[in-house]
Scaffold this motif. Structure first.
Motif, PDB file in Angstrom:
ATOM      1  N   SER A   2     -24.365  17.354  30.767  1.00  0.00           N
ATOM      2  CA  SER A   2     -23.047  17.858  30.415  1.00  0.00           C
ATOM      3  C   SER A   2     -22.158  17.822  31.647  1.00  0.00           C
ATOM      4  CB  SER A   2     -23.166  19.295  29.894  1.00  0.00           C
ATOM      5  OG  SER A   2     -21.905  19.819  29.593  1.00  0.00           O
ATOM      6  N   LEU A   3     -21.027  17.121  31.529  1.00  0.00           N
ATOM      7  CA  LEU A   3     -20.125  16.984  32.665  1.00  0.00           C
ATOM      8  C   LEU A   3     -19.089  18.109  32.656  1.00  0.00           C
ATOM      9  CD1 LEU A   3     -19.518  13.135  32.534  1.00  0.00           C
ATOM     10  CD2 LEU A   3     -21.040  14.393  34.063  1.00  0.00           C
ATOM     11  N   PRO A   4     -18.693  18.591  33.842  1.00  0.00           N
ATOM     12  CA  PRO A   4     -17.674  19.643  33.926  1.00  0.00           C
ATOM     13  C   PRO A   4     -16.395  19.202  33.214  1.00  0.00           C
ATOM     14  CG  PRO A   4     -18.697  19.271  36.059  1.00  0.00           C
ATOM     15  CD  PRO A   4     -19.169  18.165  35.171  1.00  0.00           C
ATOM     16  N   GLU A   5     -15.778  20.132  32.481  1.00  0.00           N
ATOM     17  CA  GLU A   5     -14.645  19.764  31.640  1.00  0.00           C
ATOM     18  C   GLU A   5     -13.570  20.839  31.663  1.00  0.00           C
ATOM     19  OE1 GLU A   5     -15.350  17.779  27.723  1.00  0.00           O
ATOM     20  OE2 GLU A   5     -14.545  19.653  26.932  1.00  0.00           O
ATOM     21  N   VAL A   6     -12.314  20.400  31.628  1.00  0.00           N
ATOM     22  CA  VAL A   6     -11.179  21.302  31.470  1.00  0.00           C
ATOM     23  C   VAL A   6     -10.634  21.089  30.071  1.00  0.00           C
ATOM     24  CG1 VAL A   6      -8.829  21.848  32.186  1.00  0.00           C
ATOM     25  CG2 VAL A   6     -10.551  21.292  33.898  1.00  0.00           C
ATOM     26  N   LYS A   7     -10.493  22.179  29.310  1.00  0.00           N
ATOM     27  CA  LYS A   7      -9.960  22.063  27.953  1.00  0.00           C
ATOM     28  C   LYS A   7      -8.555  22.643  27.915  1.00  0.00           C
ATOM     29  CE  LYS A   7     -10.941  22.828  23.081  1.00  0.00           C
ATOM     30  NZ  LYS A   7     -11.941  23.274  22.072  1.00  0.00           N
ATOM     31  N   LEU A   8      -7.601  21.840  27.482  1.00  0.00           N
ATOM     32  CA  LEU A   8      -6.216  22.270  27.390  1.00  0.00           C
ATOM     33  C   LEU A   8      -5.919  22.735  25.970  1.00  0.00           C
ATOM     34  CD1 LEU A   8      -4.496  19.331  29.340  1.00  0.00           C
ATOM     35  CD2 LEU A   8      -5.345  21.509  30.246  1.00  0.00           C
ATOM     36  N   SER A   9      -5.237  23.867  25.845  1.00  0.00           N
ATOM     37  CA  SER A   9      -4.886  24.368  24.518  1.00  0.00           C
ATOM     38  C   SER A   9      -3.428  24.792  24.423  1.00  0.00           C
ATOM     39  CB  SER A   9      -5.796  25.551  24.140  1.00  0.00           C
ATOM     40  OG  SER A   9      -5.694  26.585  25.108  1.00  0.00           O
ATOM     41  N   GLU A 159     -26.023   9.027  27.950  1.00  0.00           N
ATOM     42  CA  GLU A 159     -27.181   8.523  28.693  1.00  0.00           C
ATOM     43  C   GLU A 159     -26.804   8.009  30.082  1.00  0.00           C
ATOM     44  OE1 GLU A 159     -29.262   5.598  26.414  1.00  0.00           O
ATOM     45  OE2 GLU A 159     -29.287   6.824  24.581  1.00  0.00           O
ATOM     46  N   TYR A 160     -25.518   7.673  30.250  1.00  0.00           N
ATOM     47  CA  TYR A 160     -25.073   7.102  31.526  1.00  0.00           C
ATOM     48  C   TYR A 160     -24.266   8.096  32.359  1.00  0.00           C
ATOM     49  CZ  TYR A 160     -26.361   2.882  29.006  1.00  0.00           C
ATOM     50  OH  TYR A 160     -27.054   1.944  28.288  1.00  0.00           O
ATOM     51  N   ASP A 161     -24.157   9.336  31.919  1.00  0.00           N
ATOM     52  CA  ASP A 161     -23.328  10.312  32.624  1.00  0.00           C
ATOM     53  C   ASP A 161     -23.813  10.597  34.039  1.00  0.00           C
ATOM     54  OD1 ASP A 161     -21.482  10.587  30.638  1.00  0.00           O
ATOM     55  OD2 ASP A 161     -22.224  12.511  29.878  1.00  0.00           O
ATOM     56  N   ASP A 162     -25.121  10.578  34.264  1.00  0.00           N
ATOM     57  CA  ASP A 162     -25.613  10.901  35.598  1.00  0.00           C
ATOM     58  C   ASP A 162     -25.135   9.891  36.635  1.00  0.00           C
ATOM     59  OD1 ASP A 162     -27.157   8.876  34.537  1.00  0.00           O
ATOM     60  OD2 ASP A 162     -29.030   9.571  35.440  1.00  0.00           O
ATOM     61  N   ARG A 163     -24.835   8.679  36.196  1.00  0.00           N
ATOM     62  CA  ARG A 163     -24.356   7.657  37.139  1.00  0.00           C
ATOM     63  C   ARG A 163     -22.922   7.929  37.589  1.00  0.00           C
ATOM     64  NH1 ARG A 163     -26.574   1.990  34.413  1.00  0.00           N
ATOM     65  NH2 ARG A 163     -28.716   2.698  34.007  1.00  0.00           N
ATOM     66  N   LEU A 164     -22.197   8.725  36.818  1.00  0.00           N
ATOM     67  CA  LEU A 164     -20.831   9.063  37.201  1.00  0.00           C
ATOM     68  C   LEU A 164     -20.818   9.995  38.399  1.00  0.00           C
ATOM     69  CD1 LEU A 164     -19.265   9.711  33.679  1.00  0.00           C
ATOM     70  CD2 LEU A 164     -18.841   7.750  35.149  1.00  0.00           C
ATOM     71  N   ASP A 166     -23.682  10.674  40.428  1.00  0.00           N
ATOM     72  CA  ASP A 166     -24.678  10.347  41.446  1.00  0.00           C
ATOM     73  C   ASP A 166     -24.766   8.833  41.632  1.00  0.00           C
ATOM     74  OD1 ASP A 166     -26.783  10.088  43.162  1.00  0.00           O
ATOM     75  OD2 ASP A 166     -28.235  11.197  41.932  1.00  0.00           O
ATOM     76  N   PRO A 167     -24.069   8.288  42.633  1.00  0.00           N
ATOM     77  CA  PRO A 167     -24.066   6.835  42.859  1.00  0.00           C
ATOM     78  C   PRO A 167     -25.457   6.246  43.060  1.00  0.00           C
ATOM     79  CG  PRO A 167     -22.327   7.879  44.126  1.00  0.00           C
ATOM     80  CD  PRO A 167     -23.179   8.993  43.560  1.00  0.00           C
ATOM     81  N   THR A 168     -26.431   7.042  43.504  1.00  0.00           N
ATOM     82  CA  THR A 168     -27.771   6.514  43.730  1.00  0.00           C
ATOM     83  C   THR A 168     -28.458   6.151  42.414  1.00  0.00           C
ATOM     84  OG1 THR A 168     -28.848   8.692  43.681  1.00  0.00           O
ATOM     85  CG2 THR A 168     -27.976   7.935  45.796  1.00  0.00           C
ATOM     86  N   LYS A 169     -27.941   6.657  41.304  1.00  0.00           N
ATOM     87  CA  LYS A 169     -28.524   6.364  39.996  1.00  0.00           C
ATOM     88  C   LYS A 169     -28.019   5.033  39.425  1.00  0.00           C
ATOM     89  CE  LYS A 169     -30.811  10.281  39.549  1.00  0.00           C
ATOM     90  NZ  LYS A 169     -30.370  11.319  38.607  1.00  0.00           N
ATOM     91  N   ARG A 170     -27.027   4.440  40.081  1.00  0.00           N
ATOM     92  CA  ARG A 170     -26.446   3.199  39.570  1.00  0.00           C
ATOM     93  C   ARG A 170     -27.292   2.004  40.008  1.00  0.00           C
ATOM     94  NH1 ARG A 170     -20.455   4.890  41.819  1.00  0.00           N
ATOM     95  NH2 ARG A 170     -20.368   6.902  40.690  1.00  0.00           N
ATOM     96  N   PRO A 171     -27.784   1.203  39.059  1.00  0.00           N
ATOM     97  CA  PRO A 171     -28.606   0.049  39.435  1.00  0.00           C
ATOM     98  C   PRO A 171     -27.797  -1.018  40.161  1.00  0.00           C
ATOM     99  CG  PRO A 171     -28.117   0.003  37.088  1.00  0.00           C
ATOM    100  CD  PRO A 171     -27.618   1.319  37.595  1.00  0.00           C
ATOM    101  N   LYS A 176     -18.168  -0.332  37.173  1.00  0.00           N
ATOM    102  CA  LYS A 176     -17.525   0.637  36.284  1.00  0.00           C
ATOM    103  C   LYS A 176     -16.821  -0.111  35.156  1.00  0.00           C
ATOM    104  CE  LYS A 176     -13.724   2.711  37.443  1.00  0.00           C
ATOM    105  NZ  LYS A 176     -12.771   3.587  38.139  1.00  0.00           N
ATOM    106  N   VAL A 177     -17.099   0.279  33.928  1.00  0.00           N
ATOM    107  CA  VAL A 177     -16.476  -0.308  32.744  1.00  0.00           C
ATOM    108  C   VAL A 177     -15.753   0.804  31.989  1.00  0.00           C
ATOM    109  CG1 VAL A 177     -16.862  -1.502  30.552  1.00  0.00           C
ATOM    110  CG2 VAL A 177     -18.243  -2.098  32.557  1.00  0.00           C
TER     111      VAL A 177
END
Length: 243
Positions: A2-9, A159-164, A166-171, A176-177
């Protein structure tokens, strides 16, 4: 993950975020980390006073904050979260108008991103040209089925959020797409359609559908209608343009 998120209302916050430069600044801070208004201005080709003003406005709405600097004179900014989202199910007229305004700015950024990619696509390798591009697919679903489909897509992308973060997780060889998702109804509601029913989900606009998603994918489908590509999307709501 789960990535940190700001919710606007609040409508004021939604309108406050509905600005191309503010979306660009948040995307820059999320991608490259803390930086001063001077550094941001250099990267975006904007004036320092302009960037400084808009960074203060982003801080006002909880999207940016001051970060520790190397010395007393350096005053960098950082993003408060990796994603921005908002609830697209509100029936409040002011909120709906603000969301429409924000979505229009977001759509313009998506189109620009797609046009910039198209202009340089010929420079890419055959391997990357084969797996990027524009496409569309028509489906007949109920609102409940559409909610489930969006959730499945989000699960795949998660499934790919950890690569955002932690650069070490990027093969090796990864890049970036931006997957720009546009879920739009092809026709207006039928005459005599019933009033709004409760949303099948909480209705939060996922950043995956709006702050970083042109569905970058090969080919086109459906009836060949070109999709509008999507402020760094996975970001409507926002992950946004936002990454």
């Amino acid at each position: 993950m789960s990535l940190p998120e700001v919710k606007l209302s609040d409508p004021k916050a939604l309108r406050g975020y509905a600005h191309p430069l503010r979306m660009a600044l948040i995307g820059l801070l999320r991608q490259q980390g803390p930086m001063t208004a001077t550094q941001a201005a250099e990267r975006l080709g904007e004036s320092v006073p302009n960037c400084s003003f808009h960074l203060r406005q982003l801080a006002k709405y909880g999207l940016a904050e001051r970060a520790p600097g190397a010395d007393a004179r350096e005053r960098p900014w950082r993003a408060t979260a990796l994603n921005t989202s908002w609830d697209d199910t509100s029936n409040d007229p002011q909120t709906r108008a603000a969301i429409d305004e924000l979505s229009a700015v977001q759509l313009a950024l998506y189109v620009r991103k797609a046009e910039e990619f198209l202009a340089r696509r010929a420079e890419e390798s055959t391997a990357w040209r084969a797996v990027t591009g524009f496409g569309d697919q028509q489906v007949y679903v109920t609102a409940e089925e559409m909610a489930a489909l969006r959730a499945r897509i989000d699960d795949l992308l998660t499934e790919y959020d950890d690569r955002l973060v932690d650069p070490t997780k990027r093969p090796a060889g990864s890049r970036k797409v931006s997957l720009i998702r546009l879920d739009v109804l092809a026709d207006p509601p039928p005459t005599g359609a019933p009033a709004d029913a409760p949303s099948p989900t909480a209705g939060a606009n996922s950043p995956r559908a709006g702050a970083n998603a042109v569905t970058v994918g090969a080919g086109s489908g459906g009836d060949g209608e070109p999709p509008v590509s999507g402020a760094e999307a996975r970001n409507p709501g926002e992950r946004e343009g936002d990454r």
